[in-house]
Design a protein around this motif. Structure first.
Motif, short mmCIF file in Angstrom:
data_model
loop_
_atom_site.label_atom_id
_atom_site.label_comp_id
_atom_site.label_asym_id
_atom_site.label_seq_id
_atom_site.Cartn_x
_atom_site.Cartn_y
_atom_site.Cartn_z
N ARG A 537 0.87 -1.19 0.00
CA ARG A 537 0.00 0.00 0.00
C ARG A 537 0.90 1.23 0.00
O ARG A 537 1.50 1.58 1.00
N VAL A 538 1.00 1.89 -1.14
CA VAL A 538 1.98 2.97 -1.29
C VAL A 538 1.39 4.35 -1.05
O VAL A 538 2.13 5.32 -0.85
N SER A 539 0.06 4.46 -1.09
CA SER A 539 -0.58 5.74 -0.82
C SER A 539 -2.07 5.51 -0.60
O SER A 539 -2.63 4.49 -1.03
N HIS A 540 -2.71 6.45 0.09
CA HIS A 540 -4.16 6.34 0.29
C HIS A 540 -4.72 7.69 0.70
O HIS A 540 -4.00 8.61 1.12
N LEU A 541 -6.03 7.80 0.61
CA LEU A 541 -6.73 9.01 1.03
C LEU A 541 -6.65 9.13 2.55
O LEU A 541 -6.74 8.14 3.27
N LYS A 542 -6.51 10.36 3.01
CA LYS A 542 -6.49 10.63 4.46
C LYS A 542 -7.79 10.12 5.08
O LYS A 542 -8.88 10.33 4.56
N TYR A 543 -7.65 9.44 6.22
CA TYR A 543 -8.83 8.91 6.90
C TYR A 543 -9.77 10.02 7.36
O TYR A 543 -9.34 11.10 7.77
N PHE A 544 -11.06 9.73 7.31
CA PHE A 544 -12.08 10.56 7.95
C PHE A 544 -13.05 9.62 8.63
O PHE A 544 -13.05 8.40 8.37
N LYS A 545 -13.90 10.15 9.48
CA LYS A 545 -14.80 9.31 10.27
C LYS A 545 -16.18 9.25 9.63
O LYS A 545 -16.68 10.25 9.10
N LEU A 546 -16.79 8.07 9.69
CA LEU A 546 -18.15 7.88 9.19
C LEU A 546 -19.11 7.99 10.38
O LEU A 546 -19.26 7.05 11.16
N LEU A 547 -19.74 9.15 10.51
CA LEU A 547 -20.63 9.40 11.64
C LEU A 547 -21.86 8.50 11.57
O LEU A 547 -22.65 8.58 10.64
N GLY A 548 -21.98 7.63 12.55
CA GLY A 548 -23.11 6.71 12.57
C GLY A 548 -22.83 5.40 11.87
O GLY A 548 -23.75 4.58 11.71
N GLY A 549 -21.60 5.17 11.44
CA GLY A 549 -21.25 3.90 10.80
C GLY A 549 -22.03 3.66 9.53
O GLY A 549 -21.92 4.41 8.56
N GLU A 550 -22.87 2.62 9.53
CA GLU A 550 -23.66 2.26 8.34
C GLU A 550 -24.60 3.38 7.91
O GLU A 550 -24.91 3.52 6.73
N LYS A 551 -25.08 4.18 8.86
CA LYS A 551 -25.97 5.29 8.49
C LYS A 551 -25.27 6.27 7.55
O LYS A 551 -25.90 6.86 6.67
N ALA A 552 -23.97 6.45 7.74
CA ALA A 552 -23.22 7.40 6.90
C ALA A 552 -23.17 6.95 5.45
O ALA A 552 -23.07 7.78 4.54
N VAL A 553 -23.26 5.63 5.21
CA VAL A 553 -23.25 5.11 3.84
C VAL A 553 -24.50 5.55 3.10
O VAL A 553 -24.48 5.73 1.88
N LYS A 554 -25.60 5.73 3.84
CA LYS A 554 -26.87 6.12 3.22
C LYS A 554 -27.17 7.61 3.34
O LYS A 554 -28.11 8.10 2.73
N GLU A 555 -26.36 8.31 4.13
CA GLU A 555 -26.59 9.73 4.34
C GLU A 555 -25.31 10.53 4.08
O GLU A 555 -24.48 10.71 4.98
N PRO A 556 -25.12 11.02 2.85
CA PRO A 556 -23.93 11.83 2.54
C PRO A 556 -23.71 13.01 3.49
O PRO A 556 -22.59 13.41 3.75
N ARG A 557 -24.79 13.55 4.03
CA ARG A 557 -24.67 14.69 4.94
C ARG A 557 -23.82 14.34 6.16
O ARG A 557 -23.11 15.19 6.71
N ARG A 558 -23.88 13.09 6.61
CA ARG A 558 -23.08 12.67 7.76
C ARG A 558 -21.58 12.63 7.43
O ARG A 558 -20.74 12.98 8.26
N VAL A 559 -21.27 12.18 6.21
CA VAL A 559 -19.86 12.15 5.80
C VAL A 559 -19.34 13.57 5.64
O VAL A 559 -18.24 13.91 6.09
N ALA A 560 -20.15 14.43 5.01
CA ALA A 560 -19.74 15.83 4.82
C ALA A 560 -19.54 16.52 6.16
O ALA A 560 -18.57 17.27 6.36
N LEU A 561 -20.46 16.28 7.10
CA LEU A 561 -20.33 16.90 8.42
C LEU A 561 -19.06 16.45 9.12
O LEU A 561 -18.38 17.24 9.78
N SER A 562 -18.70 15.18 8.96
CA SER A 562 -17.46 14.66 9.55
C SER A 562 -16.25 15.40 8.99
O SER A 562 -15.33 15.75 9.73
N LEU A 563 -16.26 15.66 7.68
CA LEU A 563 -15.15 16.41 7.07
C LEU A 563 -15.09 17.82 7.64
O LEU A 563 -14.01 18.35 7.92
N LEU A 564 -16.27 18.44 7.81
CA LEU A 564 -16.32 19.81 8.35
C LEU A 564 -15.83 19.85 9.79
O LEU A 564 -15.11 20.78 10.20
N PHE A 565 -16.21 18.85 10.60
CA PHE A 565 -15.70 18.77 11.97
C PHE A 565 -14.19 18.66 11.97
O PHE A 565 -13.50 19.29 12.79
N ASP A 566 -13.64 17.85 11.08
CA ASP A 566 -12.19 17.66 10.99
C ASP A 566 -11.49 18.97 10.65
O ASP A 566 -10.41 19.28 11.18
#
Length: 753
Positions: A537-566
């Motif tokens: 594994r020579v490179s990868h995207l910086k980790y971010f958190k999936l707020l709510g786990g599986e819920k974040a997969v169905k709700e883009p707003r949760r992923v976006a909010l996690s990025l904003l918190f970061d």
């Protein structure tokens, strides 16, 4: 000089008219002997003049039936036997089973002419077929491919059909599904609660009338049932969505002919060729505006999935109805396509007004294949009817028999031996008990067809995948070694084997939604250097958190909010105009910030798929998803090739920092089209930048579900061509989880176990 040769052919040589072809060819050249189906393929013995035998062998390759595909040939010279005639012998059922099972093939032109000819005895018969077309894989129970080994065994041929079947000069000579209105299957129409309405011709006529009245029907086809309604009737479409709880996921549309498709879609020459091919897949094409196609067919998308009739019943329906029909797989959410009549009444009555069945059983359920064209190449979204279970040729021979169980979503399994990998039809997501049962049924069906006993099993690394858990149990019960492979490495391997790489490494960009990583985090934005032995594994995207786990997969707003918190913590004063924030209450923001800070149900992810989701929320394209991949599909609507620039990105210590991208996007005052185009351009530029830094002496491979995004993939290829970088993409299997099984097989190619 007289000679006696024995010839063994393997490949797609059963169910394609190969034996009658050989019979007539032998008669033409005055040869004696026989031809016979075996579990390995077709065996021929011929005696005659040497020059005639030579011409016979040449003609086999030059004139073989259009559906025949010869994989290998072995020739052995034997002592003279003095055969007195040439004959077709009864099939053998002994020996190892490795003959290719032909996929179900659409109705041929000759059968269509008969279907529409009032003077033909099969006029308007919904089950017309011959050696060049018709059901194959969907009806086979075991090898060799003979009528007693198919679901047609319950239909005894009438004298006329039997005469055709036994006549070497007839197109239906040894056509195993051969039938007619007097002796074959027929259709029957019922209400949803199983009250008989009509059968045969009257059932067809009433079906068309019900469709014209806006009704929804379940119709049994080749590999299962479809849910069918008028594609121009928005009320019917809305009703179907409500009953099926389908949300906004697009429906496939079947059209009468290619000219009708052109009225509703702009198609390229290559797309037209694929639409017209014998496999008749669903093809994703650009839809025209201002047509009478219902808006509910493909909400918020500028593309539609189109296909042509591939069974006689479809031709009759579309010919009578005249308008396009929605023809979507009939199933409950996350369950396999319904294939049996009783199952249809039990499961589909809640969706439909009427059910049109027939009395030919379906042994193997088979969904429609789905294709789109990317960079002037076929790209599979789903590889099933028309293609499965034809094998993929491996670049090396396996030492042992291998079962690969694939992933969890869009599952496909694979069995492999020697240099052949037999991929199953599309199985689907393994979320429900019925889908898991179907997964197991497909595995044991392949075991039975090929007398296959695995000596090694390969699964995904993810401990919660049902396929992994099944493999663990089966391995323990049967004392068979189990190998678990990392998800993205398997993606890379599938691309390597598909492109016949042997002793070279591949620089693989593995981008998808979710995959279990070696560090127990959720990967999905990976750059790997891989070969058949290992990967780095020579490179990868910086980790971010999936707020709510599986819920974040169905709700883009949760992923976006996690990025904003970061990026900003809770200090949103300067960016409170962002659409994402308007989709949460103050209380929700506080609770989610606490969960984010304390890592409560907030797994780390490096997924490009989830980054797409986050961007769709930030740009107010989608805050919640109706189906997987929706955000990326809608974003394709806005891509503009004339926009060349991109957002800044930081790369340090092999980590791709997404924060400069998001910050620049938030500050960008351009229109939506420009922002989406710059984002996609940014991702493409990252691929080239990382490749030049880490893998410039290797081939560049693009694999994973994200690369079903047409414009992202084509943009990367465009940039790569300028830099003279060789790029490999998937052309034979889906780049998403459906291709995992092939990658799992590939790992064993150079391991001597």
């Amino acid at each position: 000089m007289k000679k006696h040769l024995k010839i063994n052919f393997t490949g797609a040589v059963q169910g394609v008219g190969f034996r009658p072809f050989i019979y007539n060819l032998a008669i033409k050249y005055g040869l004696k002997g026989y031809v016979i189906n075996s579990t390995e393929g077709v065996i021929i013995e011929v005696e005659g003049k040497e020059e005639n035998i030579n011409q016979f062998l040449i003609s086999i390759y030059k004139e073989k039936p259009p559906l025949a595909h010869i994989f290998s040939q072995e020739i052995e010279e034997l002592p003279i036997t003095n055969f007195t005639k040439f004959e077709i012998k009864k099939s053998e059922e002994k020996g190892k089973k490795e003959v290719f099972i032909l996929p179900d093939i659409s109705t041929c032109d000759e059968c269509l002419k008969e279907l529409m000819d009032p003077n033909n005895r099969r006029y308007r018969y919904p089950f017309i077929n011959c050696t060049n077309c018709g059901p194959r894989f969907s009806i086979i129970e075991k090898l060799p491919y003979d009528r007693p080994n198919t679901t047609m065994k319950s239909f005894k041929m009438c004298p006329k059909c039997k005469k055709e079947y036994e006549n070497p000069t007839d197109r239906r000579f040894h056509a195993q599904p051969n039938a007619c209105p007097d002796c074959g299957p027929y259709i029957t129409l019922y209400t949803a609660d199983k009250v008989f309405i009509a059968e045969k011709e009257e059932a067809l006529r009433k079906t068309v009338n019900f469709l014209k009245k806006g009704k929804i029907l379940a119709i049994k086809g080749i590999g299962g049932f479809h849910l069918v309604c008028d594609a121009t009737n928005n009320n019917s479409l809305q009703t179907l969505r409500q009953r099926k709880k389908r949300g906004e996921k697009p429906f496939a549309i079947m059209f009468k002919d290619i000219n009708q498709i052109k009225k509703y879609a702009n198609i390229t020459k290559l797309e037209e060729a694929i639409i017209l091919s014998p496999e008749k897949p669903i093809v994703i094409v650009k839809k025209k505006i201002n047509t009478d196609l219902g808006e509910e067919v493909a909400p918020y998308l500028d593309r539609i999935g189109v296909f042509l009739p591939y069974s006689p019943l479809h031709y009759l329906l579309l010919n009578e109805f005249e308008k396009p029909l929605v023809m979507t797989s009939a199933n409950l959410s996350d369950e396999p396509i319904v294939k049996d009549n009783e199952e249809a009444f039990k499961k589909l009555s809640i969706f439909t007004d009427y059910i049109l069945t027939h009395n030919r059983s379906i042994k193997n359920r088979v969904d429609d294949s789905v294709i789109r064209i990317i960079n002037e190449n076929i790209s599979f979204i789903r590889r099933s009817r028309g293609y499965a279970p034809l094998p993929i040729k491996l670049p090396f021979k396996l030492q042992k028999k291998v079962l690969a169980v694939g992933g969890h979503q869009k599952n496909t399994i694979c069995i492999a031996f020697e240099d052949k990998a037999f991929l199953s039809q599309h199985i689907g997501d393994l979320e429900t008990l019925d889908s898991q049962k179907n997964f197991e049924e497909v595995i044991f069906s392949f075991f039975n067809l090929y007398d296959f006993k695995p000596e090694i099993i390969v699964s995904d690394l993810h401990p919660r995948y049902y396929s992994t858990q099944w493999a663990e149990n089966f391995s323990n019960k049967n004392n068979i070694p189990l190998i678990k492979l990392q998800h993205h490495y398997t993606h890379a391997l599938s691309l390597m084997v598909e492109n016949q790489l042997k002793d070279e490494k591949l620089f693989a960009v593995c981008w998808d939604g979710t995959g279990y990583g070696d560090d127990n985090n959720l990967w999905g934005g990976e750059f790997l250097i891989a070969d058949y032995n290992n990967y780095q594994r020579v490179s990868h995207l910086k980790y971010f958190k999936l707020l709510g786990g599986e819920k974040a997969v169905k709700e883009p707003r949760r992923v976006a909010l996690s990025l904003l918190f970061d990026m900003y913590g809770k200090n949103f004063d300067n960016i409170n105009c962002i659409p994402t924030l308007r989709n949460f209450s103050e209380k929700e923001l506080n609770l989610l910030y606490t969960a984010w800070g304390k890592n409560i149900n907030s797994p780390k992810s490096s997924s490009i798929g989830r980054l797409f989701d986050a961007v769709s929320s930030l740009l107010d394209i989608r805050q919640k998803l109706s189906y997987e991949g929706q955000s990326g599909m809608i974003m394709e609507n806005y891509y503009d090739w004339t926009i060349k620039d991109y957002y800044p990105v930081d790369i340090y210590e092999d980590i791709i920092d997404w924060r400069p991208i998001i910050e620049a996007m938030i500050k960008d005052k351009s229109d939506l089209k420009t922002k989406v185009s710059r984002f996609i351009n940014t991702l493409a530029n990252i691929v080239i930048q990382i490749y030049k830094y880490k893998g410039s002496d290797l081939k560049l491979g693009l694999t994973g579900g994200v690369f079903q995004n047409k414009y992202l993939t084509e943009k990367i290829i465009q940039l790569a061509e300028k830099e003279k970088i060789p790029v490999l993409i998937h052309k034979k299997v889906p780049p998403n989880d459906g291709g995992l099984a092939l990658g799992q097989i590939a790992y064993l190619l150079k391991i001597n176990l």
